[in-house]
Design an enzyme around this catalytic site. Structure first.
Site, PDB file in Angstrom:
ATOM      1  N   TYR A 173      28.547  24.086  14.362  1.00 30.56           N
ATOM      2  CA  TYR A 173      28.990  25.428  13.969  1.00 30.56           C
ATOM      3  C   TYR A 173      29.725  25.432  12.636  1.00 30.56           C
ATOM      4  CZ  TYR A 173      30.640  30.141  15.261  1.00 30.56           C
ATOM      5  OH  TYR A 173      30.875  31.494  15.332  1.00 30.56           O
TER       6      TYR A 173
ATOM      7  N   ARG B  46      34.209  34.952  12.574  1.00 27.98           N
ATOM      8  CA  ARG B  46      34.523  33.820  13.467  1.00 27.98           C
ATOM      9  C   ARG B  46      34.132  32.502  12.805  1.00 27.98           C
ATOM     10  NH1 ARG B  46      34.943  31.773  18.875  1.00 27.98           N
ATOM     11  NH2 ARG B  46      33.180  30.465  19.499  1.00 27.98           N
TER      12      ARG B  46
ATOM     13  N   ARG C 258      35.154  35.581  19.591  1.00 25.27           N
ATOM     14  CA  ARG C 258      33.869  36.244  19.793  1.00 25.27           C
ATOM     15  C   ARG C 258      34.163  37.740  19.916  1.00 25.27           C
ATOM     16  NH1 ARG C 258      34.111  31.814  23.412  1.00 25.27           N
ATOM     17  NH2 ARG C 258      32.571  30.173  22.965  1.00 25.27           N
TER      18      ARG C 258
ATOM     19  N   HIS D 239      30.667  37.906  13.860  1.00 24.42           N
ATOM     20  CA  HIS D 239      30.328  36.490  14.017  1.00 24.42           C
ATOM     21  C   HIS D 239      30.573  35.722  12.719  1.00 24.42           C
ATOM     22  CE1 HIS D 239      28.560  32.932  15.668  1.00 24.42           C
ATOM     23  NE2 HIS D 239      27.614  32.896  14.756  1.00 24.42           N
TER      24      HIS D 239
ATOM     25  N   HIS E 137      35.124  26.256  22.484  1.00 23.17           N
ATOM     26  CA  HIS E 137      33.891  25.498  22.692  1.00 23.17           C
ATOM     27  C   HIS E 137      34.085  24.487  23.817  1.00 23.17           C
ATOM     28  CE1 HIS E 137      32.317  26.266  18.340  1.00 23.17           C
ATOM     29  NE2 HIS E 137      32.056  27.261  19.165  1.00 23.17           N
TER      30      HIS E 137
END
Length: 269
Positions: A249, A217, A131, A214, A240
């Site tokens: 995701y 990622r 992140r 993002h 996570h």
């Protein structure tokens, strides 16, 4: 009671017009004037179920937007001293949308033409799947040989393997750009998330594309899974808490699903 509701809607719209943008005002005006034709009100109960049924065929994001506007209006009624029980006001669960992964061709091009700071920002986020806030928080003493300690959400830490190319570059980078405490800092002051985001976007903008940290990622997770990494491992690398988050995701392509099925099913051997 409908006359009362229309009067209060008009008052609320006047308030919105003064405090929100013209687009927000027009959106709320349309939603509330549509909803009043379907809302049922009796004594101290407002039932929006008939309106929910009226808009049930719309996509979930649109429904959520309309219900949110109604919820704001009901909060306004409460501040005006009116007490109502609201029926049918349940939250709408909106499916998460995913950014498209950045092609490896674009990533390689950006790295090739990047400044040292831009290269560092891209490599740290993409090779570690971080992140943006996690990247900004990396301290020099978090780097421990072949590994790096990352502090994530809720101050939870995880130990990630440091890619050899990134490890080599960091050593070279620090020789010409010595830092006091943080990996990303300038004149002894840590760079915030916005400045690191700017470095990433600037590197890709040279090639005419808009890329966010993002997206990098997400690209990390997507390519790891496509290249055979176990979802449990990817989930741990991403930090996570639940593997279901990783499943949402990271969408595997239909081609890869078929390939894995043909490889794993006993009848296909």
């Amino acid at each position: 009671m409908k006359k009362f509701l229309q009067k209060e809607i008009n008052k609320y719209l006047s308030f919105v017009k003064k405090t929100k943008s013209i687009n927000t005002y027009k959106t709320y005006e349309t939603i509330l004037n549509e909803a009043i034709e379907h809302i049922e009100i009796e004594n101290s109960i407002i039932d929006i179920t008939p309106y929910r049924l009226h808009i049930a065929n719309l996509n979930k994001k649109t429904i959520a937007k309309k219900v949110s506007a109604l919820r704001s209006f009901f909060e306004f009624l409460e501040t005006e001293g009116h007490k109502f029980k609201i029926v049918g006001d349940e939250h709408v669960k909106v499916p998460k949308t995913l950014p498209k992964p950045v092609s490896m061709e674009h990533i390689k091009k950006a790295l090739k033409s990047a400044t040292m700071d831009e290269y560092l920002a891209i490599m740290v986020i993409f090779s570690l799947g971080l992140r943006i806030s996690e990247a900004a928080g990396i301290k020099l003493n978090d780097i421990k040989g072949e590994w790096i300690e990352i502090t994530g959400k809720g101050s939870k830490t995880r130990i990630l393997p440091l890619h050899p190319k990134l490890k080599e570059f960091i050593e070279k980078y620090l020789q010409t750009n010595p830092k006091k405490e943080y990996l990303f800092e300038k004149n002894g002051t840590p760079l915030g998330s916005d400045k690191i985001r700017y470095l990433v976007q600037k590197a890709f903008k040279k090639h005419g594309i808009h890329v966010t940290p993002h997206q990098l990622r997400h690209s990390f997770a997507t390519y790891m899974l496509q290249n055979g990494a176990r979802i449990n491992d990817v989930s741990e690398l991403l930090g996570h808490e639940f593997i279901s988050t990783t499943q949402i995701y990271t969408k595997l392509s239909d081609t890869l699903k078929l390939k894995n099925y043909l490889k794993a099913h006993p009848l296909c051997s």
